[in-house]
Design a protein around this motif. Sequence first.
Motif, mmCIF file in Angstrom:
data_model
loop_
_atom_site.group_PDB
_atom_site.id
_atom_site.type_symbol
_atom_site.label_atom_id
_atom_site.label_comp_id
_atom_site.label_asym_id
_atom_site.label_seq_id
_atom_site.Cartn_x
_atom_site.Cartn_y
_atom_site.Cartn_z
ATOM 1 N N ASN A 259 34.016 54.494 16.577
ATOM 2 C CA ASN A 259 35.176 53.687 17.081
ATOM 3 C C ASN A 259 35.404 54.406 18.599
ATOM 4 O O ASN A 259 36.419 54.121 19.154
ATOM 5 C CB ASN A 259 36.481 53.633 16.265
ATOM 6 N N TYR A 260 34.566 54.677 19.260
ATOM 7 C CA TYR A 260 34.574 55.494 20.237
ATOM 8 C C TYR A 260 33.340 55.267 21.499
ATOM 9 O O TYR A 260 32.596 54.729 21.085
ATOM 10 C CB TYR A 260 34.500 56.861 20.117
ATOM 11 N N LYS A 261 33.834 55.282 22.601
ATOM 12 C CA LYS A 261 32.786 55.034 23.467
ATOM 13 C C LYS A 261 32.892 56.089 24.747
ATOM 14 O O LYS A 261 34.045 56.778 24.708
ATOM 15 C CB LYS A 261 33.038 53.767 24.274
ATOM 16 N N ILE A 262 31.933 56.482 25.311
ATOM 17 C CA ILE A 262 31.751 57.768 26.461
ATOM 18 C C ILE A 262 31.184 57.066 27.397
ATOM 19 O O ILE A 262 30.411 56.343 27.625
ATOM 20 C CB ILE A 262 30.714 58.604 25.842
ATOM 21 N N SER A 263 32.116 57.313 28.855
ATOM 22 C CA SER A 263 31.566 56.716 30.228
ATOM 23 C C SER A 263 32.257 57.603 30.987
ATOM 24 O O SER A 263 33.202 58.346 30.738
ATOM 25 C CB SER A 263 32.016 55.179 30.235
ATOM 26 N N LEU A 264 31.395 57.510 32.056
ATOM 27 C CA LEU A 264 32.122 58.547 33.327
ATOM 28 C C LEU A 264 33.267 58.010 33.920
ATOM 29 O O LEU A 264 33.578 56.950 33.847
ATOM 30 C CB LEU A 264 30.935 58.126 34.510
ATOM 31 N N LEU A 265 34.005 59.028 34.219
ATOM 32 C CA LEU A 265 35.421 58.700 34.847
ATOM 33 C C LEU A 265 35.318 57.794 36.086
ATOM 34 O O LEU A 265 34.691 58.099 36.957
ATOM 35 C CB LEU A 265 36.080 59.940 35.436
ATOM 36 N N ASP A 266 35.964 56.363 35.974
ATOM 37 C CA ASP A 266 35.835 55.479 36.946
ATOM 38 C C ASP A 266 37.044 55.620 37.869
ATOM 39 O O ASP A 266 38.225 56.411 37.711
ATOM 40 C CB ASP A 266 36.081 54.247 36.410
ATOM 41 N N THR B 291 32.455 67.129 19.105
ATOM 42 C CA THR B 291 31.321 67.386 18.451
ATOM 43 C C THR B 291 30.115 66.577 18.774
ATOM 44 O O THR B 291 29.250 66.724 19.539
ATOM 45 C CB THR B 291 31.174 68.175 17.289
ATOM 46 N N LYS B 292 30.435 65.513 18.299
ATOM 47 C CA LYS B 292 29.281 64.249 18.497
ATOM 48 C C LYS B 292 29.146 63.854 19.703
ATOM 49 O O LYS B 292 28.049 63.366 20.332
ATOM 50 C CB LYS B 292 29.808 63.114 17.485
ATOM 51 N N ALA B 293 30.317 63.689 20.539
ATOM 52 C CA ALA B 293 30.437 63.223 21.890
ATOM 53 C C ALA B 293 29.520 64.185 22.705
ATOM 54 O O ALA B 293 28.601 63.762 23.645
ATOM 55 C CB ALA B 293 31.693 63.142 22.534
ATOM 56 N N THR B 294 29.814 65.481 22.242
ATOM 57 C CA THR B 294 29.063 66.457 23.272
ATOM 58 C C THR B 294 27.736 66.225 23.133
ATOM 59 O O THR B 294 26.708 66.552 23.830
ATOM 60 C CB THR B 294 29.469 67.783 23.039
ATOM 61 N N SER B 295 27.008 66.175 21.736
ATOM 62 C CA SER B 295 25.799 65.977 21.527
ATOM 63 C C SER B 295 25.059 64.790 22.332
ATOM 64 O O SER B 295 23.994 64.931 22.633
ATOM 65 C CB SER B 295 25.633 65.841 19.928
ATOM 66 N N LEU B 296 25.805 63.494 22.084
ATOM 67 C CA LEU B 296 25.483 62.477 22.951
ATOM 68 C C LEU B 296 25.356 62.761 24.601
ATOM 69 O O LEU B 296 24.387 62.246 25.095
ATOM 70 C CB LEU B 296 26.444 61.269 22.531
ATOM 71 N N SER C 70 38.235 52.940 21.187
ATOM 72 C CA SER C 70 37.842 51.501 21.314
ATOM 73 C C SER C 70 38.935 50.992 20.729
ATOM 74 O O SER C 70 39.274 49.815 21.042
ATOM 75 C CB SER C 70 36.788 51.259 20.634
ATOM 76 N N HIS C 71 39.911 51.298 19.892
ATOM 77 C CA HIS C 71 41.065 50.561 19.256
ATOM 78 C C HIS C 71 42.078 50.606 20.121
ATOM 79 O O HIS C 71 42.759 49.414 20.182
ATOM 80 C CB HIS C 71 41.527 51.205 18.021
ATOM 81 N N THR C 72 42.350 51.652 20.895
ATOM 82 C CA THR C 72 43.587 51.704 21.748
ATOM 83 C C THR C 72 43.253 51.659 23.343
ATOM 84 O O THR C 72 44.074 51.569 24.085
ATOM 85 C CB THR C 72 44.020 53.127 21.730
ATOM 86 N N ASN C 73 41.855 51.871 23.756
ATOM 87 C CA ASN C 73 41.527 52.024 25.003
ATOM 88 C C ASN C 73 42.064 52.965 25.957
ATOM 89 O O ASN C 73 42.229 52.811 26.923
ATOM 90 C CB ASN C 73 41.780 50.708 25.685
ATOM 91 N N LYS C 74 42.584 54.048 25.163
ATOM 92 C CA LYS C 74 42.959 55.174 25.631
ATOM 93 C C LYS C 74 41.930 56.221 25.810
ATOM 94 O O LYS C 74 41.229 56.434 24.780
ATOM 95 C CB LYS C 74 44.268 55.406 24.849
ATOM 96 N N PHE C 75 41.955 57.163 26.680
ATOM 97 C CA PHE C 75 41.377 58.433 26.680
ATOM 98 C C PHE C 75 41.688 59.579 25.615
ATOM 99 O O PHE C 75 42.888 59.565 25.520
ATOM 100 C CB PHE C 75 41.202 58.968 27.800
ATOM 101 N N ILE C 76 40.810 59.880 24.899
ATOM 102 C CA ILE C 76 41.093 60.893 23.958
ATOM 103 C C ILE C 76 40.133 62.199 23.943
ATOM 104 O O ILE C 76 40.523 63.126 23.391
ATOM 105 C CB ILE C 76 40.638 60.371 22.520
#
Length: 178
Positions: free
Chosen positions: A7-14, A111-116, A73-79
Amino acid sequence: MKIIFNNYKISLLDKNDGVLFFNLIDSNRQRLEDFFAGTVSETETLNDTLDYCAEIQNRIKAKSYFPYMITDSHTNKFIGLVDVKNIDWNVPKAELGSFIDSRYEGKGIVTKATSLVIDYIVEENRFIKLLCRANKRNKGSIAVIIKNGFELEGTIRRDYKTTKGEIVDLNYYGRVFD
């Protein structure tokens, strides 16, 4: 670039993410003070953060810094954040840093985000080495580092100044790629 997992997304800071970025840092400020001293000092107020985000956009364009934001993705807040810094294009190599909002700790998200992010930046930028630095008392970061295949290369004594002015030793962890 956008990576989606669970339920998460990773993207560059806009450039328009200043408020979200400030909220993430501000709600975790006390726990980030010691090991994200630069970011904490640049984001004391919302206006400071907006200026800092504009500066970051220039650094992204110059390919000298890549802050990958983790969004719920549920809250659209950075975590959380996985940042790529201290890039040396001559080698090419870079340093990674990461943190997760305290409410999301212990779930394996960073951990998962770092791997990706590692998979993406190694493919995209052809980095042959990545490194991470962590103080021995930062157990959470060390766990993320080790789970992502980094090995302790050594301890650099009196290597980092915390927000409170304490000079601390840092363990250096490295990972090489073909």
